[in-house]
Each structure stands twice: as structure tokens, then as C-alpha cells.
Design an enzyme around this catalytic site. Structure first.
Site, mmCIF file in Angstrom:
data_model
loop_
_atom_site.group_PDB
_atom_site.id
_atom_site.type_symbol
_atom_site.label_atom_id
_atom_site.label_comp_id
_atom_site.label_asym_id
_atom_site.label_seq_id
_atom_site.Cartn_x
_atom_site.Cartn_y
_atom_site.Cartn_z
ATOM 1 N N CYS A 244 0.906 -1.316 -0.532
ATOM 2 C CA CYS A 244 0.383 -0.106 0.149
ATOM 3 C C CYS A 244 0.845 1.169 0.080
ATOM 4 O O CYS A 244 1.841 1.244 0.441
ATOM 5 C CB CYS A 244 -0.986 0.007 1.202
ATOM 6 S SG CYS A 244 -1.768 1.788 1.090
ATOM 7 N N HIS B 217 -8.829 -3.780 -2.739
ATOM 8 C CA HIS B 217 -7.905 -2.456 -2.631
ATOM 9 C C HIS B 217 -8.141 -1.413 -2.064
ATOM 10 O O HIS B 217 -8.151 -1.457 -0.840
ATOM 11 C CB HIS B 217 -6.252 -3.109 -2.924
ATOM 12 C CG HIS B 217 -5.167 -2.240 -2.321
ATOM 13 N ND1 HIS B 217 -4.493 -2.938 -1.523
ATOM 14 C CD2 HIS B 217 -5.274 -0.901 -1.899
ATOM 15 C CE1 HIS B 217 -3.391 -1.833 -0.579
ATOM 16 N NE2 HIS B 217 -4.436 -1.265 -0.972
ATOM 17 N N GLU B 218 -8.439 -1.132 -3.370
ATOM 18 C CA GLU B 218 -9.058 0.583 -3.897
ATOM 19 C C GLU B 218 -10.375 1.653 -3.129
ATOM 20 O O GLU B 218 -10.154 2.174 -2.307
ATOM 21 C CB GLU B 218 -8.701 1.033 -5.102
ATOM 22 C CG GLU B 218 -7.629 0.855 -5.660
ATOM 23 C CD GLU B 218 -6.327 1.689 -4.168
ATOM 24 O OE1 GLU B 218 -6.258 2.366 -4.370
ATOM 25 O OE2 GLU B 218 -5.296 0.536 -5.210
ATOM 26 N N HIS C 130 -10.236 1.369 0.440
ATOM 27 C CA HIS C 130 -9.716 2.405 0.881
ATOM 28 C C HIS C 130 -10.859 3.285 0.402
ATOM 29 O O HIS C 130 -10.865 3.856 1.716
ATOM 30 C CB HIS C 130 -8.390 2.991 -0.220
ATOM 31 C CG HIS C 130 -7.372 2.804 0.716
ATOM 32 N ND1 HIS C 130 -6.710 3.073 1.572
ATOM 33 C CD2 HIS C 130 -6.791 2.248 -0.496
ATOM 34 C CE1 HIS C 130 -5.205 2.606 1.493
ATOM 35 N NE2 HIS C 130 -5.026 2.259 -0.412
#
Length: 205
Positions: free
Chosen positions: A127, A169-170, A173
Site C-alpha cells: 500500500c 484494495h482501492e 480505501h
């Protein structure tokens, strides 16, 4: 692993010096918010599209510029992504660059995972917001994502394997979730030096 930064000598004839900096410090230096910042732990606000068309475009441009800066610091062989909170912007926007050369950047506006496969795998992730370590994360191999176009239309796309991992993953976020929260309780991140020594890349054979 420290990243060497060369500084020029001065006019008194001193030689150039090398300053060692941690990967996380290098990312902070190019404007990437780090993990101790509250915005990374908060859900992002959706865009009102098409009303906020210009704002969305500006955020996407900022994210793409940040990706270019990051690529000057590190080689992202598995592709990469960045979400608006990582620039200190609390809006639901992210971009992902697939690993294949000459492929278009994927823009995600108000994205949500609406379906996923039962099949999963566990791979190391990194990350930009805490770049000194890598951690093993289990994720679905295939996902379906609903997102909004700049013009306001909602559309769905399917992604699989490594690209599905990048996009999940994004989206995490944007939900205020760091990948460490997805790791098994008994698993801890490892220093990037140790990860590099494993020589492991994502594999989907």
C-alpha cells in the site's frame, strides 16, 4: 529497505552525498497520505454526478498525476492503484493501472462491489500509505463492480485475478479499510526487505 536519494555537492568542492530514506517517507514526500492520518480510516463521501462532474474530473487528474510520481519512485510490476483519501480527499474516487503495458487506466467513481466469486486466493499486497511492509490478504478471484460515469449513468464491470485484487484494495480505501484489516488474525505484515527476498509475484495459473 531505504531508497537512496542523491544530493549534489556544494560550490566548496564537496562530493555529492547519498541520503537514505524509508519507502514510506518517499511516498509521503510525493504527497501520499500515510496510515496514521484519520482520513484513511473514514468512509468517503460519494460524488453527486453529473452535478459534480468537474470536481470528479479534477480528482481523477490529481490521482493520475500522483500515480506518475509514484512510478518515478518505485516499479509497480503488478499494476497499481490510488484512492482519493490517499491524497487527503474524502470523496469516493479511485484509479487503477493494470499491469499490462499500454492499457488504459481504470477510473472508479462511486464504486461498490456488488457480487464476488466464492473462489478466493491469498497473495501479498502493498500500500502506498504504508509502503515499508507487505501483507498476505485473502480476496475473491472474481468480482462485479457497480460504478457511476461522469454523466451519471450507473454501469457494471467484471474483473478477475490480479486486477480484481487491485480494485478491491482501492474500494476498501474508499470504505476506510486498510488491507491489514483483511489479514488473518495470526498473520502479520512483513518488512519489504523480506518480501523482496521471497521473490514471489501474483500467480494465476
Amino acid at each position: 529497505m531505504a531508497i537512496p536519494i542523491l544530493t549534489p555537492g556544494n560550490h566548496a568542492g564537496k562530493e555529492a552525498t547519498v541520503i537514505e530514506t524509508k519507502p514510506s517517507d518517499a511516498m509521503r514526500g510525493i504527497g501520499i497520505v500515510q496510515s496514521d492520518t484519520p482520513i484513511l480510516h473514514q468512509p468517503s463521501q460519494p460524488l453527486n454526478l453529473p452535478t459534480e462532474h468537474d470536481l470528479a474530473t479534477a480528482i481523477v487528474n490529481d490521482l493520475i498525476a500522483a500515480m506518475h510520481r509514484a512510478r518515478r519512485v518505485h516499479n509497480f510490476a503488478k499494476g497499481m492503484g490510488i484512492a482519493a483519501p490517499q491524497l487527503g480527499i474524502g470523496r469516493r474516487v479511485a484509479v487503477v493501472q493494470p499491469p499490462e503495458p499500454n492499457t488504459e487506466t481504470i477510473t472508479l467513481l462511486n464504486p461498490t462491489v456488488v457480487a464476488h466469486s466464492d473462489d478466493e486466493d491469498e497473495q501479498y499486497e502493498g500500500c502506498l500509505s504504508f509502503f515499508d511492509v507487505r501483507g498476505k490478504v485473502q480476496r475473491p478471484l472474481r468480482i462485479e463492480v457497480e460504478a457511476t460515469a461522469l454523466t451519471g449513468e450507473v454501469h457494471r464491470e467484471q474483473y478477475q485475478d490480479g486486477l480484481a485484487r487491485l480494485i478491491q484494495h482501492e474500494i476498501d480505501h474508499l470504505d476506510g479499510i486498510l488491507y491489514t484489516a483483511r489479514m488473518k488474525p495470526e498473520v502479520q505484515p512483513i518488512p519489504v526487505e523480506r518480501y523482496r527476498q521471497t521473490g514471489r509475484n501474483w500467480s494465476y495459473q
